[in-house]
Design a protein around this motif. Sequence first.
Motif, PDB file in Angstrom:
ATOM      1  N   PHE A 189      80.956  76.013  97.693  1.00 12.28           N
ATOM      2  CA  PHE A 189      80.350  76.107  99.017  1.00 12.28           C
ATOM      3  C   PHE A 189      80.400  77.545  99.525  1.00 12.28           C
ATOM      4  N   THR A 192      78.083  80.115  97.551  1.00  8.97           N
ATOM      5  CA  THR A 192      76.627  79.940  97.679  1.00  8.97           C
ATOM      6  C   THR A 192      76.143  79.987  99.128  1.00  8.97           C
ATOM      7  N   ASP A 196      70.234  80.435  98.727  1.00  6.19           N
ATOM      8  CA  ASP A 196      69.431  79.249  99.050  1.00  6.19           C
ATOM      9  C   ASP A 196      68.949  78.511  97.804  1.00  6.19           C
ATOM     10  N   LYS A 199      71.751  76.366  96.699  1.00  2.00           N
ATOM     11  CA  LYS A 199      72.002  75.273  97.636  1.00  2.00           C
ATOM     12  C   LYS A 199      71.059  74.100  97.379  1.00  2.00           C
ATOM     13  N   TYR A 203      73.737  71.077  96.981  1.00  5.63           N
ATOM     14  CA  TYR A 203      73.983  70.130  98.071  1.00  5.63           C
ATOM     15  C   TYR A 203      73.624  68.689  97.700  1.00  5.63           C
ATOM     16  N   LEU A 263      74.283  68.199 104.962  1.00  8.83           N
ATOM     17  CA  LEU A 263      73.988  69.329 104.076  1.00  8.83           C
ATOM     18  C   LEU A 263      72.646  69.140 103.377  1.00  8.83           C
TER      19      LEU A 263
END
Length: 340
Positions: A189, A192, A196, A199, A203, A263
């Motif tokens: 977490f 990153t 993006d 993610k 996520y 998230l």
Amino acid sequence: MYNSIIEISSIVRLFIQLNLVVAGAASLWCMVFSYKGIKDKDRGEYWNRLALYLGYVFIGALVLFILSWWAGSMFIFSPDSLAHEGVVHSAAYPDQLAINGFSANMIWVSILSLFNIFALILYQRKNKSFGYFKKRAFPFFALNFFILSVILSLSAFTGGLDKLQVALTLHNWHSIITLGTVICVDILFMLTIKKDNLKRILYPFYPIMSAAIWFGLGLDFVSSFLIIDGGLSLTDQFIFNQAVVIILILNGALLSVGINDELIALIKPDRVDRMDPVVDSVVRVSGSISIVSWITVTVIDFFIIPIALPWLVVVYLALIFMAYIVKPFAEEQFERLAPA
């Protein structure tokens, strides 16, 4: 995990165990990410990038584990120590379980050490090529995960495959997918925060990592039932430990459902939204509770702490508060250290 006082041997075993757990969890998820990098043709580069990021965590924990294990084996948990007791009475002599474990793991830690030295030499000869890493990451991490799992399973050894050994194996191994995975989730977490593209795949993957943590908690319950024999001693430490487990369950329900959904909702077709400040605070509180709680139940395994229940609660809450305060600074440092 049974010492009644805080001794240097207990501290050393805890340090070895924590690094072993983190290395095992990092190798597990690096293996998964590199496998997805092979299968997911469209986003394979990003999965391999996540494996590379977490690979640095694996290397750090592995080096600390190997160095501390060999030091402990030579100077504290020599196979000759307490040898007169023998494995038959190992359950009555907690240190003997650890000594048996060091003896049983000598071959496995030797293989682990030599394999990774050989892999490092090859990697250096390829000028640290990311392409070389991508092609060989899956078998590399898969083999490391297997060896580390065996070592963790035998870290407390009765000398045979009996009910107690099965319980000890489950109790030790589950830490890879509980405490180790929690640490990996937090580190990923933080690494990153400004990535993006990563993610977008990380996520939506968090629910799988959360499910692994739940599975590990189930293994812990099974191992506890196998160990229990002849009733329970309702000490303050036992009551506190059960309370922390309940907190983990409640916090895990929030983390695996509410926060993961929040998230994932940040991911849009053309962008990744920034987290709402309120949600960010909830994430930090939940993350702090999770990491402190798992470390707490792990530490309690190694020591009997002569502190009354109210003071145990005070120390526990203080540690959660400290973790919450430190988390933003940790995020800044990990963000700065994250590979390009």
